[in-house]
Design an enzyme around this catalytic site. Structure first.
Site, PDB file in Angstrom:
ATOM      1  N   ASP A 203      13.751  51.770  45.440  1.00 39.02           N
ATOM      2  CA  ASP A 203      13.313  51.438  44.085  1.00 39.02           C
ATOM      3  C   ASP A 203      12.368  52.562  43.637  1.00 39.02           C
ATOM      4  OD1 ASP A 203      12.912  50.258  41.649  1.00 39.02           O
ATOM      5  OD2 ASP A 203      12.407  48.276  42.422  1.00 39.02           O
TER       6      ASP A 203
HETATM    7  C1  BGC Z   1      12.488  48.162  39.046  1.00 41.58           C
HETATM    8  C2  BGC Z   1      13.982  48.244  39.234  1.00 41.58           C
HETATM    9  C3  BGC Z   1      14.587  49.231  38.265  1.00 41.58           C
HETATM   10  C4  BGC Z   1      13.899  50.579  38.441  1.00 41.58           C
HETATM   11  C5  BGC Z   1      14.446  51.660  37.536  1.00 41.58           C
HETATM   12  C6  BGC Z   1      11.827  49.523  39.005  1.00 41.58           C
HETATM   13  O1  BGC Z   1      10.522  49.430  38.596  1.00 41.58           O
HETATM   14  O2  BGC Z   1      11.932  47.368  40.079  1.00 41.58           O
HETATM   15  O3  BGC Z   1      14.547  46.962  39.048  1.00 41.58           O
HETATM   16  O4  BGC Z   1      15.967  49.318  38.472  1.00 41.58           O
HETATM   17  O5  BGC Z   1      12.528  50.412  38.166  1.00 41.58           O
HETATM   18  O6  BGC Z   1      14.139  51.444  36.212  1.00 41.58           O
END
Ligand code: BGC
Length: 762
Positions: free
Chosen positions: A304
């Site tokens: 993530d």
């Molecule tokens: C979130 C994810 C997301 C990623 C990219 C993160 O902060 O937890 O769900 O896909 O950002 O935007």
């Protein structure tokens, strides 16, 4: 469809190898569910790549185009500018970007990668397509309320159609984290509190996004997130730790991810949380032993957003280099946004801390997926500025959003059959911060959607009314702050009306990432507004906006009618009006229980009985309940009324026993005794009375959604197998134990419906 011609670009990569692959039987098998075939030219590329280029293929960054959409959705980025990103593409230091802005941006970056980089490897473009691209569908949790997984497949497919027209290859979706604590803000992105229902939706969404052929320019690579157990965060605090038994992990939290992989998802995202002391991002057991060895996952894993780097603050890695090493060796193939892989992997390989073969394996996975997406054949297959516009917000996509919207609405309460409202002959006061205006319509986790292109409630209601002047609209209150004079105006409007529609609840920014709440109530200024309006004595229909189950109190809980309408997206107003005026008889059911009070959280229907359950009825001393509050929901999972009058009768079991190698049929009669058509969701629950591991008071095992005309009856039939009754036994494996099982066919997890029992016999 197989490609019959070889593109110029393929020829540049080594015509022989590519041509052989395109013609090979392996290519035809590519879309076998969940399977990855690595074309031979990938290994040829890997042999010729430098360590820096390999680390580049494992480094994904937020798009820096014009600030980039992602930079507004995530914590501030690393300050890179777009020109710098183009240079990184030229140098082969980038595998792709995410949450960028459309085909024009993708065109520039892709050109740099495939025309000007040494290896000419195409970039992959990713985005958070969580509930629509330009046409915004209901938030995922709302869509689950439809109890219609195929609806989610259709909206995912429609979202993929729009997004893949706009240069996007890969969506960070579906989010499938089971969420049993409504304080957690991210439940809005997922499939609710129940792993069975959540699994059906996880699989349906994967199928919708990926379609039958990943290479088609109408589909996207899907990503199962957040692996794993992100929704089990202690106290519902986002990013918090997860300390959980292996049993609960497998019985509840892991099932939805597995369902997504089994449906063919070929990428996964590591979750931010730790599990039992080890961050998911650095968790070898999770990413390798379980995911790759036990589940045979063949796709790739991305961290993530800065998840690898965050292991430093989390007390697991000592610095960036250590974090890169730990994440990579655990099995996270690609790093999102921190840049740690491209910074440290080459030297980690040179020093021998990371085996070269392991680096090659991750690069191979990523390149194989790029090949499956058709990017080596034609890197511009999803990049077309004209097609981007041509596919955007088409009438049929908006119609699907309206259909999904009305199917997501749950009628919680309807005293005296106040709903549906007549289209004429009544003056309506529409009161509340969500009554009118282009705000809070598309809801949380939207990158490209636009509130200004969505239908607000006032517009939807006016569209349904015969006499448009019968509607008075008053704001009454802000979302979290009172509005000067608002309550007086609301009272005056209510007094002039025959019925009040109160549009209240949570703002779009009150759920989603980092939006955990301690009290899951309607904010106090709106509660005051509701009390004042109710005091006028006019009948009140509460139309709730919310990203989680709420604890309703006072005049809101006591209103004559309550509709749970979540965030419905582009067609919000029309979808709600369809239900308010009876064009659609409400058919949604709660995917998450509405507790009596916030302090009950985490509250979920499938809880254990305890040794001191309170018997039905009065609260008794020394029994498991809170002071003055039963251990029950105000509106449990599965609840939802219709405009018909539904009756359950005649439970029939095909036999008194279920043999270990057999099946048992459970049937019940459902009748609509009302005067309006209705759709009922008949739910089958079981309870294992005595087991070597205590079992939940009820568990959903199946459901059927049926349409019933006034006066119509239908027999619903379910087949249960011993495997449906399995649990993780004392030995840590799935087992089935002989014994007596209660069975219900019921309209919710806490209603009686019709009830019987049978014995599972050895
Ligand atoms: C979130 C994810 C997301 C990623 C990219 C993160 O902060 O937890 O769900 O896909 O950002 O935007």
């Amino acid at each position: 469809m197989l490609d019959t011609r070889i593109s110029r670009r393929a020829a540049m990569l080594g015509a022989g190898a590519v041509a052989a692959w395109l013609a090979s039987p392996a290519r035809a098998l590519l879309q076998a569910v969940g399977k990855v075939t690595v074309p031979a030219f990938v290994d040829d590329l890997i042999r010729r790549m430098t360590l820096e280029e390999k680390a580049g293929q494992l480094s994904l960054m937020a798009s820096a185009w014009g600030g980039g959409a992602a930079l507004g959705l995530n914590p501030p980025g690393n300050g890179s500018d777009f020109q710098q990103q183009v240079n990184e593409a030229r140098q082969g230091l980038l595998t792709g970007v995410f949450n960028g802005n459309g085909a024009r941006m993708a065109q520039i970056l892709q050109t740099a990668a495939v025309k000007e980089s040494r290896m000419k490897i195409p970039l992959i473009f990713a985005a958070d397509i969580i509930h629509g691209h330009r046409t915004i569908f209901p938030v995922p949790l709302a869509e689950v309320a439809s109890f219609e997984p195929d609806l989610a497949r259709r909206t995912a497919e429609a979202a993929a159609f729009e997004a893949s027209g706009a240069g996007i290859d890969w969506t960070f979706s579906p989010m499938v984290d089971v969420a049993r604590d409504q304080r957690w803000g991210r439940g809005v992105e997922g499939g609710g509190e129940d792993p069975y229902l959540g699994s059906l939706f996880a699989a349906a969404r994967v199928r919708g996004f990926q379609g039958a052929d990943l290479k088609s320019n109408e589909h996207l690579l899907s990503c199962i997130k957040h692996f794993a157990a992100y929704g089990a965060a202690e106290s519902g605090l986002d990013y918090n730790v997860v300390d959980i038994s292996d049993r609960r992990l497998r019985e509840v939290y892991l099932r939805t991810y597995k369902a997504g992989f089994d449906a063919g998802a070929l990428s996964a995202m590591a979750s931010f949380n730790e599990i039992n002391g080890v961050p998911s991002t650095g968790n070898h057991w999770l990413m390798t032993d379980l995911l790759r060895r036990e589940w045979s996952f063949q796709g790739f894993v991305v961290s993530d957003y800065t998840g690898d780097e965050e292991m430093i603050a989390g007390g697991f890695a000592k610095d960036g280099r250590d974090a890169a090493r730990l994440a990579f060796l655990a099995g996270v193939d690609m790093s999102m946004q921190s840049g740690l892989y491209r910074q440290h992997l080459p030297s980690l390989v040179r020093s021998g801390e990371v085996p070269q073969a392991k680096l090659d394996e991750s690069v191979r996975r990523v390149l194989a997926l790029k090949a499956m997406l058709g990017l080596f054949d034609n890197p511009f297959r999803r990049i077309d500025v004209k097609r981007e516009t041509a596919r955007s917000m088409l009438p049929q996509t908006r119609a699907l959003a309206r259909e999904a919207g009305r199917k997501a609405i749950v009628l919680l309460k309807n005293e005296g059959e106040l709903l549906p409202l007549p289209r004429s002959g009544k003056r309506i006061a529409l009161i509340g911060p969500f009554a009118a205006g282009p705000h809070d319509l598309v809801g949380p986790w939207v990158v490209y959607g636009d509130d200004a292109k969505a239908v607000d409630l006032a517009t939807g209601i006016r569209g349904a009314l015969a006499d448009k002047s019968a509607l008075i609209v008053v704001q009454g209150s802000g979302v979290e702050e009172p509005l000067a004079g608002g309550i007086d105006q609301a009272i005056a409007a209510a007094r002039q009306a025959d019925v009040v529609i109160l549009a209240i609840g949570e703002g779009a920014n009150m759920s989603g990432e980092a939006q955990s709440r301690t009290e899951i109530i309607v904010p106090p200024p709106q509660q005051q507004l509701a009390e004042a309006v109710a005091a006028t004595g006019k009948p009140v229909v509460v139309v709730l906006k919310h990203g989680r189950a709420l604890a309703l109190e006072g005049a809101i809980a006591n209103a004559q009618a309550i509709l749970a309408t979540w965030f419905l997206g582009t067609e919000t107003g029309d979808a709600i009006a369809d239900v308010l005026f009876g064009a659609h008889s409400p058919s949604g059911r709660l995917p998450a229980s509405f507790p009596l009070r916030s302090g009950q959280e985490p509250y979920y229907y499938a809880h254990k009985p305890t040794g001191r359950p309170n018997p039905p009825g009065e609260l008794q001393p020394y029994k498991a309940h809170f002071r003055g509050i039963p251990n029950a929901a105000l509106y449990p999972f599965g609840h939802g009324l219709t405009y018909g009058r539904i009756e359950y009768s005649g439970l029939r079991l095909s036999a008194p026993t279920l043999p270990m190698n057999g099946t048992i049929e459970v049937a019940a009669t459902i009748t609509n005794r009302g005067s309006r058509a209705a759709e009922e969701v008949a739910q089958l629950y079981i309870h294992d009375r005595v087991a070597s591991i205590t079992q939940p008071v009820r568990e959903l095992k199946a459901f059927r959604k049926i349409a019933l005309a006034p006066g119509q009856s239908e027999i619903v039939r379910f087949t249960l197998r011993p495997s449906d009754l399995a649990f993780i036994g004392p030995n840590g494996r799935w087992i089935t134990e002989p014994g007596t099982f209660d069975v219900w066919v019921a309209p919710s997890a806490e209603s009686d419906g019709v009830h019987g029992s049978f014995d599972l016999v050895a």
